[in-house]
Design a protein around this motif. Structure first.
Motif, short mmCIF file in Angstrom:
data_model
loop_
_atom_site.label_atom_id
_atom_site.label_comp_id
_atom_site.label_asym_id
_atom_site.label_seq_id
_atom_site.Cartn_x
_atom_site.Cartn_y
_atom_site.Cartn_z
N UNK A 31 0.69 -0.32 -21.45
CA UNK A 31 0.83 0.16 -20.08
C UNK A 31 -0.55 0.39 -19.48
N UNK A 32 -0.82 -0.30 -18.37
CA UNK A 32 -2.14 -0.22 -17.73
C UNK A 32 -1.94 0.01 -16.24
N UNK A 33 -1.95 1.26 -15.80
CA UNK A 33 -1.84 1.52 -14.36
C UNK A 33 -3.06 0.98 -13.61
N UNK A 34 -2.95 0.79 -12.31
CA UNK A 34 -4.13 0.37 -11.54
C UNK A 34 -5.27 1.37 -11.71
N UNK A 35 -6.45 0.85 -11.81
CA UNK A 35 -7.61 1.73 -11.96
C UNK A 35 -7.87 2.49 -10.67
N UNK A 36 -8.42 3.68 -10.82
CA UNK A 36 -8.89 4.44 -9.67
C UNK A 36 -10.33 4.05 -9.40
N UNK A 37 -10.67 3.77 -8.16
CA UNK A 37 -12.04 3.44 -7.79
C UNK A 37 -12.50 4.43 -6.73
N UNK A 38 -13.57 5.12 -7.01
CA UNK A 38 -14.09 6.12 -6.08
C UNK A 38 -15.54 5.81 -5.74
N UNK A 39 -15.86 5.82 -4.47
CA UNK A 39 -17.23 5.67 -4.01
C UNK A 39 -17.82 7.06 -3.80
N UNK A 40 -18.89 7.36 -4.50
CA UNK A 40 -19.51 8.68 -4.43
C UNK A 40 -20.87 8.51 -3.76
N UNK A 41 -20.93 8.92 -2.51
CA UNK A 41 -22.15 8.74 -1.73
C UNK A 41 -23.19 9.78 -2.13
N UNK A 42 -24.42 9.34 -2.30
CA UNK A 42 -25.49 10.26 -2.65
C UNK A 42 -26.09 10.91 -1.42
N UNK A 43 -26.72 12.04 -1.62
CA UNK A 43 -27.32 12.77 -0.50
C UNK A 43 -28.55 12.05 0.05
N UNK A 44 -29.16 11.19 -0.77
CA UNK A 44 -30.36 10.49 -0.34
C UNK A 44 -30.08 9.00 -0.09
N UNK A 45 -28.85 8.69 0.26
CA UNK A 45 -28.48 7.30 0.52
C UNK A 45 -28.03 6.60 -0.75
N UNK A 46 -27.38 5.47 -0.58
CA UNK A 46 -26.85 4.75 -1.73
C UNK A 46 -25.55 5.38 -2.20
N UNK A 47 -24.84 4.66 -3.04
CA UNK A 47 -23.56 5.16 -3.53
C UNK A 47 -23.37 4.76 -4.98
N UNK A 48 -22.67 5.60 -5.69
CA UNK A 48 -22.25 5.29 -7.05
C UNK A 48 -20.76 5.01 -7.02
N UNK A 49 -20.34 4.01 -7.79
CA UNK A 49 -18.92 3.70 -7.93
C UNK A 49 -18.43 4.25 -9.25
N UNK A 50 -17.35 5.03 -9.21
CA UNK A 50 -16.77 5.59 -10.42
C UNK A 50 -15.39 4.97 -10.63
N UNK A 51 -15.19 4.39 -11.80
CA UNK A 51 -13.93 3.74 -12.15
C UNK A 51 -13.22 4.57 -13.22
N UNK A 52 -11.97 4.93 -12.97
CA UNK A 52 -11.16 5.68 -13.92
C UNK A 52 -10.02 4.77 -14.38
N UNK A 53 -9.97 4.51 -15.70
CA UNK A 53 -9.05 3.50 -16.21
C UNK A 53 -8.23 4.03 -17.38
N UNK A 54 -6.97 4.42 -17.14
CA UNK A 54 -6.10 4.86 -18.23
C UNK A 54 -5.29 3.70 -18.82
N UNK A 55 -4.87 3.85 -20.05
CA UNK A 55 -3.97 2.89 -20.69
C UNK A 55 -3.33 3.58 -21.89
N UNK A 56 -2.09 3.16 -22.22
CA UNK A 56 -1.43 3.73 -23.39
C UNK A 56 -0.48 2.72 -24.00
N UNK A 57 -0.21 2.93 -25.29
CA UNK A 57 0.68 2.04 -26.04
C UNK A 57 1.33 2.83 -27.16
N UNK A 58 2.54 2.42 -27.53
CA UNK A 58 3.27 3.07 -28.60
C UNK A 58 3.56 2.08 -29.71
N UNK A 59 3.58 2.59 -30.94
CA UNK A 59 3.88 1.77 -32.10
C UNK A 59 5.23 2.20 -32.67
N UNK A 60 5.59 1.63 -33.81
CA UNK A 60 6.84 2.01 -34.44
C UNK A 60 6.85 3.47 -34.84
#
Length: 304
Positions: A31-60
């Motif tokens: 199971x892989x939900x869509x990733x979260x993508x966040x643009x984090x703007x810096x105080x001195x210009x420019x931006x950082x992109x933060x990607x949050x990526x969950x996934x899970x799986x079950x076995x026997x």
């Protein structure tokens, strides 16, 4: 909880077993939900992109694993003397929620990215492809030939980077690992000579031009995970067989959004990789000997 630093994470993930594990996980699914993508703007210009990526799986027996990877991409780090990507990965028990391990996300992401690139090429690139061109000289780029040599008999490895000294240094490091490597003088000639072109950059303007690609070549686009990023121009997509690892790429990759909007590429003509048998891929690789292929991976997170 186990804590694995970069060195311990690398030791736990040699490319041969890693590629085999990814092959099995893609076949079994998770199971892989869509990733979260966040643009984090810096105080001195420019931006950082933060990607949050969950996934899970079950076995026997009802046991399972749940992992969350956080990747922070800061293109401005080039001027700070820092890597452009930093990440962490936290693994949990999927039933109890208990944290099990904290892994170095940079090393995990780089090795998983290179391994998935090689896995896809093992199905799609020509069986006789033996010349790999790496575009870029960062963390992921440095690992690509080490992964690709697990799936192809590499007789020549070339690297191109915007800073030629970085390409020279990387080629020297690869030669120390037993690879027949050299730095490219010009990108157009290097692309034209290569069987496989693998791009691992943070480019926002096309680096690879379609007119340079030869029929039957395999183009692997690893960057371009936001709409503002591009590694190849529209011409690269004309007359090409295009594969993605997830439909999310059609909504978030600048390499695909531009050609789609301009009618160069149709969404219904894009194939999903990792959803067919190895026999089918072998047949397709033979069919595509006369045309170029593009493998655009946004990066499904099967790390759990």
């Amino acid at each position: 909880m186990h804590i694995l630093d970069a060195a311990a994470t690398a030791r736990a993930l040699p490319f041969g077993p890693l590629i085999a594990a990814l092959r099995a996980r893609f076949a079994a699914g998770c199971t892989v939900p869509p990733r979260h993508v966040h643009e984090i703007a810096g105080q001195q210009g420019g931006a950082m992109t933060s990607l949050l990526m969950p996934a899970w799986a079950f076995a026997g027996g009802g046991s399972g694993r749940y992992g969350v990877k956080i990747i922070n991409v800061a293109p401005g780090n080039r001027t700070r003397g820092l890597p452009g990507l930093h990440g962490s990965y936290l693994l949990h028990d999927a039933v109890t929620g208990v944290p099990l391990a904290l892994l170095d996300g940079d090393e995990l992401t780089a090795r998983r990215t290179a391994a998935a690139s090689a896995l896809a090429a093992s199905w799609l690139a020509r069986a006789d492809a033996d010349h790999l061109l790496v575009v870029g000289a960062g963390r992921v780029a440095a690992l690509l030939p080490l992964a690709y040599r697990e799936v192809r008999d590499l007789r020549r490895v070339t690297v191109w980077a915007r800073r030629h000294e970085a390409a020279e240094a990387l080629a020297e490091a690869w030669r120390g690992r037993g690879l027949p490597a050299q730095a490219a003088g010009t990108l157009d000639a290097a692309v034209a000579a290569a069987d496989i072109v693998s791009c691992a950059t943070l480019a926002t303007e096309p680096v690879v031009q379609g007119r340079w690609l030869q029929p039957g070549s395999h183009l692997d686009l690893i960057g371009s995970f936001t709409p503002q990023m591009r590694e190849a121009d529209d011409d690269a997509f004309r007359g090409a067989a295009v594969w993605v690892d997830t439909d999310e790429a059609l909504r978030k990759s600048g390499d695909l959004l531009g050609p789609l909007q301009r009618g160069v590429l149709r969404a219904d003509a894009v194939h999903r990789i990792f959803l067919r048998s190895s026999a089918v891929y072998s047949h397709l690789s033979e069919m595509y000997k006369a045309i170029k292929q593009i493998q655009k991976r946004l990066g499904m997170d099967t790390d759990s």
